[in-house]
Design an enzyme around this catalytic site. Structure first.
Site, short mmCIF file in Angstrom:
data_model
loop_
_atom_site.label_atom_id
_atom_site.label_comp_id
_atom_site.label_asym_id
_atom_site.label_seq_id
_atom_site.Cartn_x
_atom_site.Cartn_y
_atom_site.Cartn_z
N ASP A 217 -58.54 -54.57 9.78
CA ASP A 217 -57.71 -53.38 9.60
C ASP A 217 -56.79 -53.14 10.78
OD1 ASP A 217 -58.72 -52.69 7.06
OD2 ASP A 217 -60.48 -51.76 7.99
N ARG A 218 -55.70 -52.47 10.52
CA ARG A 218 -54.70 -52.18 11.55
C ARG A 218 -55.30 -51.44 12.74
NH1 ARG A 218 -49.47 -48.22 10.51
NH2 ARG A 218 -48.54 -48.40 12.59
#
Length: 223
Positions: free
Chosen positions: A84-85
């Site tokens: 995930d970012r």
């Protein structure tokens, strides 16, 4: 009782106009994971990237967000799974479709270890619950390896996490073999300890050791 058959003149082929049954969506998703992957030709390139916070696990973006292209200049490699970012740490990329499939597919259950900083002083009860599996909206998680750990000597996050001085934090090592969406964050929140920082340390036998944040290591293996 003997069943009487219809006269040949009255025989009806009931399957002629019968619509084909549609396979359930779940079956289609499963089939996509289990489809045959073509053997790889030539050497296998494996890129071990230490992904910084706020970087997308892809090479392109319609906006102006940072992507893998800002850090990796190797062609024809693709991420095996995602990170995930707002998470940091190990992202594996490869040009070998078979290896990529093996790591990304839930069927193969590749172990992944995360270093997780959570808010609060985690109880043994919560650690045991995480290890045994917790019930999330999309099902119960598989058993995991969970233990307390000392704060790791890692790079400072930019921007830093928001800590509350009156509330302590705990670092956990969590190893899972599945990949539900934002799974680790949801697991710790479920037992009452929100995740503040999440770093993936390893995927199978590959680790972050010796790789600075924002840097990568290239491994070439001859098949």
């Amino acid at each position: 009782m003997t069943r009487l058959s219809k006269p040949k003149s009255a025989h009806i082929n009931r399957q002629t106009n019968k619509p084909a049954k549609k396979k359930p969506a779940a079956f289609k998703r499963k089939a996509s994971y289990e489809r045959e992957v073509k053997p790889h030709q030539g050497p296998t390139h494996i890129v071990l990237f230490n992904k910084p916070f706020d970087v997308l696990s892809q090479f392109t973006d319609e906006g102006e967000r940072k992507t893998l292209a800002d850090f990796i200049n190797i062609k024809d490699v693709y991420a095996a799974g995602r990170l995930d970012r707002d998470s940091e740490g190990l992202l594996l990329l490869t040009n070998n479709g078979k290896l990529q499939h093996k790591i990304a597919s839930p069927k193969h259950k590749s172990p992944k270890t995360y270093w997780v900083q959570v808010e609060g002083d985690v109880s043994e009860e919560a650690i045991n619950a995480l290890a045994q599996g917790v019930e999330l909206k999309d099902g119960k998680t598989l058993p995991a390896k969970v233990k307390r750990m000392d704060e790791p000597k890692v790079w400072p996050r930019k921007p830093p996490i928001r800590e509350r001085k009156s509330i302590p934090t705990t670092w956990l090592s969590i190893t899972i073999t599945e990949g539900k969406n934002r799974q680790v964050r949801r697991m710790t929140a479920h037992v009452g300890y929100p995740t503040l920082r999440l770093i993936r340390y390893s995927i199978g036998r590959y680790t972050l050791d010796g790789i600075e944040n924002g840097e990568f290591k290239l491994i070439t293996e001859n098949n």
